[in-house]
Design an enzyme around this catalytic site. Structure first.
Site, mmCIF file in Angstrom:
data_model
loop_
_atom_site.group_PDB
_atom_site.id
_atom_site.type_symbol
_atom_site.label_atom_id
_atom_site.label_comp_id
_atom_site.label_asym_id
_atom_site.label_seq_id
_atom_site.Cartn_x
_atom_site.Cartn_y
_atom_site.Cartn_z
ATOM 1 N N GLY A 47 0.757 -1.146 -0.030
ATOM 2 C CA GLY A 47 -0.137 0.082 -0.208
ATOM 3 C C GLY A 47 0.815 1.116 -0.018
ATOM 4 C CD GLN A 52 3.305 5.806 3.009
ATOM 5 O OE1 GLN A 52 2.418 5.459 2.279
ATOM 6 N NE2 GLN A 52 4.264 5.201 3.440
ATOM 7 C CB CYS A 95 5.246 2.149 7.839
ATOM 8 S SG CYS A 95 4.729 3.608 6.846
ATOM 9 C CG LEU A 96 6.754 0.817 1.876
ATOM 10 C CD1 LEU A 96 6.132 1.355 0.503
ATOM 11 C CD2 LEU A 96 7.514 -0.252 1.838
ATOM 12 C CG HIS A 137 -0.882 1.268 7.433
ATOM 13 N ND1 HIS A 137 0.071 0.780 8.593
ATOM 14 C CD2 HIS A 137 -0.149 1.815 6.699
ATOM 15 C CE1 HIS A 137 1.317 1.002 8.383
ATOM 16 N NE2 HIS A 137 1.430 1.941 7.109
ATOM 17 C CD GLU A 138 -1.146 2.510 2.967
ATOM 18 O OE1 GLU A 138 -0.679 3.711 2.948
ATOM 19 O OE2 GLU A 138 -0.481 1.469 3.206
ATOM 20 C CG HIS A 141 0.319 6.693 5.834
ATOM 21 N ND1 HIS A 141 1.507 7.246 6.351
ATOM 22 C CD2 HIS A 141 0.724 5.384 5.539
ATOM 23 C CE1 HIS A 141 2.513 6.418 6.305
ATOM 24 N NE2 HIS A 141 1.812 5.145 5.842
#
Ligand code: K1U
Ligand code: ZN
Length: 170
Positions: A47, A52, A95-96, A137-138, A141
């Site tokens: 994702g 990000q 998480c990236l 999660h996304e 963000h």
């Protein structure tokens, strides 16, 4: 399509609240979503939220297909969660933007959501399992919240220090 840099903690842009997309889905927004998907596949991740890559818009891409399955990209513009289950489940998240840190977060097991897709159509869906974990999660963000914000202050501070140290050593 182009690969974009992924912001890493403690970049202050990751704390920004993203703004809704006005006027529907156009070619310029589709180009951003194409870049996001390419960047997510390259990372690799499952994702990615637009912030990000430094774009403060309420846009998410996702692909939950397994390696042995055909790619199944999903695009979410102005997503909203309209219902959350009382039942919660733990999941070990990554998480990236917080590389190499994994920890358990407890979230509602099922959610209902609505969003615009790549074509700009209004979609309403139920999500459970990995889909529910990843969309929550996304969507965090989009509100400037990282999964480490759900952990204790000690764990969060340790995670950020570890990422900073790794960046310095690189
Ligand atoms: O940074 C992100 O928001 C993407 C993140 C999504 C996510 C992972 C786990 C739980 C909730 C949300 C990632 O993709 S981290 C990398 C990852 O999970 C993965 C990478 C390669 C193969 C399989 C998974
Ligand atoms: Zn993330």
């Amino acid at each position: 399509m182009a690969l974009r840099d992924i912001l890493i903690v403690p970049d202050p842009r990751l704390k920004q609240v993203s703004t809704p997309v006005e006027g529907g889905v156009d070619d310029a927004l589709r180009a951003v979503m194409d870049d996001m998907l390419e960047t997510m596949y390259d990372a690799p991740g499952i994702g990615l939220a637009a912030i990000q890559i430094g774009v403060p818009k309420r846009v998410i891409v996702m692909d939950l297909s397994r390696e042995d399955e055909p790619k199944a990209p999903r695009y979410f513009v102005n997503p909203e969660i309209t219902w959350r289950s009382e039942e919660t489940v733990p999941y070990e998240e990554g998480c990236l933007s917080v590389p190499d840190i994994y920890d358990e977060v407890e979230r509602p097991a099922r959610v209902k959501l609505k969003y615009l897709n790549y074509q700009g159509e209004q979609i309403e869906e139920d999500a459970e399992g990995m889909y529910a974990v990843c969309i929550q999660h996304e969507m965090d963000h989009l509100d400037g919240v990282l999964f480490i914000d759900h952990l204790s202050r000690l764990k969060r501070d340790r995670a950020v220090s570890k990422v900073k140290k790794a960046a310095k050593a690189a």
